[in-house]
Design a protein around this motif. Sequence first.
Motif, mmCIF file in Angstrom:
data_model
loop_
_atom_site.group_PDB
_atom_site.id
_atom_site.type_symbol
_atom_site.label_atom_id
_atom_site.label_comp_id
_atom_site.label_asym_id
_atom_site.label_seq_id
_atom_site.Cartn_x
_atom_site.Cartn_y
_atom_site.Cartn_z
ATOM 1 N N ILE A 77 0.842 -1.201 0.000
ATOM 2 C CA ILE A 77 0.000 0.000 0.000
ATOM 3 C C ILE A 77 0.871 1.243 0.000
ATOM 4 C CG2 ILE A 77 -1.651 1.340 1.380
ATOM 5 C CD1 ILE A 77 -2.802 -1.446 2.271
ATOM 6 N N TYR A 78 1.896 1.248 0.847
ATOM 7 C CA TYR A 78 2.816 2.396 0.896
ATOM 8 C C TYR A 78 3.460 2.622 -0.471
ATOM 9 C CZ TYR A 78 7.095 4.994 1.573
ATOM 10 O OH TYR A 78 8.120 5.887 1.431
ATOM 11 N N PHE A 79 3.961 1.548 -1.096
ATOM 12 C CA PHE A 79 4.628 1.682 -2.387
ATOM 13 C C PHE A 79 3.648 2.149 -3.462
ATOM 14 C CE2 PHE A 79 7.788 -1.674 -0.831
ATOM 15 C CZ PHE A 79 8.641 -0.699 -0.357
ATOM 16 N N ALA A 80 2.406 1.669 -3.390
ATOM 17 C CA ALA A 80 1.410 2.091 -4.377
ATOM 18 C C ALA A 80 1.169 3.590 -4.287
ATOM 19 C CB ALA A 80 0.104 1.330 -4.167
ATOM 20 N N VAL A 81 1.155 4.121 -3.070
ATOM 21 C CA VAL A 81 0.916 5.551 -2.880
ATOM 22 C C VAL A 81 2.176 6.360 -3.192
ATOM 23 C CG1 VAL A 81 0.405 7.317 -1.144
ATOM 24 C CG2 VAL A 81 -0.923 5.196 -1.209
ATOM 25 N N SER A 82 3.316 5.884 -2.709
ATOM 26 C CA SER A 82 4.544 6.671 -2.853
ATOM 27 C C SER A 82 5.196 6.542 -4.229
ATOM 28 C CB SER A 82 5.558 6.278 -1.774
ATOM 29 O OG SER A 82 6.011 4.954 -1.988
ATOM 30 N N ARG A 83 5.015 5.434 -4.904
ATOM 31 C CA ARG A 83 5.684 5.202 -6.180
ATOM 32 C C ARG A 83 4.752 5.270 -7.379
ATOM 33 N NH1 ARG A 83 9.542 0.061 -4.829
ATOM 34 N NH2 ARG A 83 10.850 1.091 -3.295
ATOM 35 N N GLY A 84 3.480 5.143 -7.156
ATOM 36 C CA GLY A 84 2.550 5.143 -8.276
ATOM 37 C C GLY A 84 2.449 3.781 -8.930
ATOM 38 N N MET A 85 3.568 3.161 -9.216
ATOM 39 C CA MET A 85 3.591 1.828 -9.795
ATOM 40 C C MET A 85 4.654 1.031 -9.055
ATOM 41 S SD MET A 85 4.353 0.541 -13.676
ATOM 42 C CE MET A 85 6.122 0.312 -13.555
ATOM 43 N N THR A 86 4.363 -0.217 -8.787
ATOM 44 C CA THR A 86 5.373 -1.060 -8.168
ATOM 45 C C THR A 86 5.946 -1.986 -9.234
ATOM 46 O OG1 THR A 86 3.676 -2.622 -7.434
ATOM 47 C CG2 THR A 86 4.393 -0.954 -5.851
ATOM 48 N N LEU A 87 7.215 -2.277 -9.087
ATOM 49 C CA LEU A 87 7.917 -3.123 -10.044
ATOM 50 C C LEU A 87 8.695 -4.170 -9.280
ATOM 51 C CD1 LEU A 87 8.657 -3.506 -13.065
ATOM 52 C CD2 LEU A 87 10.677 -2.097 -12.599
ATOM 53 N N GLY A 88 8.500 -5.401 -9.682
ATOM 54 C CA GLY A 88 9.234 -6.501 -9.069
ATOM 55 C C GLY A 88 9.963 -7.304 -10.128
ATOM 56 N N VAL A 89 10.839 -8.159 -9.662
ATOM 57 C CA VAL A 89 11.573 -9.067 -10.539
ATOM 58 C C VAL A 89 11.437 -10.482 -9.999
ATOM 59 C CG1 VAL A 89 13.272 -7.412 -11.406
ATOM 60 C CG2 VAL A 89 13.722 -8.597 -9.264
ATOM 61 N N ARG A 90 11.405 -11.437 -10.888
ATOM 62 C CA ARG A 90 11.447 -12.856 -10.534
ATOM 63 C C ARG A 90 12.245 -13.548 -11.631
ATOM 64 N NH1 ARG A 90 8.702 -14.542 -6.184
ATOM 65 N NH2 ARG A 90 6.946 -13.295 -5.499
ATOM 66 N N ALA A 91 12.753 -14.719 -11.285
ATOM 67 C CA ALA A 91 13.527 -15.450 -12.290
ATOM 68 C C ALA A 91 13.358 -16.947 -12.139
ATOM 69 C CB ALA A 91 15.012 -15.102 -12.187
ATOM 70 N N ALA A 92 13.291 -17.604 -13.285
ATOM 71 C CA ALA A 92 13.413 -19.052 -13.338
ATOM 72 C C ALA A 92 14.908 -19.310 -13.414
ATOM 73 C CB ALA A 92 12.688 -19.606 -14.554
ATOM 74 N N CYS A 93 15.463 -19.811 -12.333
ATOM 75 C CA CYS A 93 16.912 -20.037 -12.224
ATOM 76 C C CYS A 93 17.194 -21.526 -12.323
ATOM 77 C CB CYS A 93 17.428 -19.508 -10.887
ATOM 78 S SG CYS A 93 17.240 -17.738 -10.693
ATOM 79 N N PHE A 94 17.979 -21.890 -13.322
ATOM 80 C CA PHE A 94 18.309 -23.289 -13.557
ATOM 81 C C PHE A 94 19.780 -23.526 -13.268
ATOM 82 C CE2 PHE A 94 14.754 -22.196 -16.291
ATOM 83 C CZ PHE A 94 13.859 -23.224 -16.017
#
Length: 162
Positions: free
Chosen positions: A22-39
């Motif tokens: 919620i904080y990030f949605a208000v303070s950043r406008g958009m949230t961005l995350g990363v994930r990876a399929a690590c082999f």
Amino acid sequence: MDQDRPGKARNWLYPLTRLAHIYFAVSRGMTLGVRAACFDDQGRVFLVRHSYLPGWHFPGGGVDRRETAVDGLVRELREEGNLELTALPLLVQVYYNPGTSKRDHVVFFRCDNVRQQRPKVADLEIAAASFFPLDDLPADATPATRRRLAELAGTVKPDTVW
């Protein structure tokens, strides 16, 4: 590490995680995350089980201010699995993630031949972490995790929603 963390961790960490979103949605406008399929070099995929969410997921997390997606990925892989990249990650897709918020996006990478510097010891955030053969995933691997692996294998059409 394969044992569940006490239920108390999930109970008090989950509201804090929601407040952070919620904080990030208000303070950043958009949230961005990363994930990876690590082999790893044996073709096994690395998954984590968080202390505050059910199921097994790809490692990853939020991208910090003044941090590139790749830098955020490298940091998250180190924090969540003691993983080290041996080659540049391959960008697979940017997904919209409405399950987290109406403003969240996940940058998804494929990382081949990752190395684990040392086994991940369970901590406050990560209850368990391990490499799994693709034909022997944990029963509670999340639907999104299974879907992304099917997309990578080419057995389902790629989606744009996490």
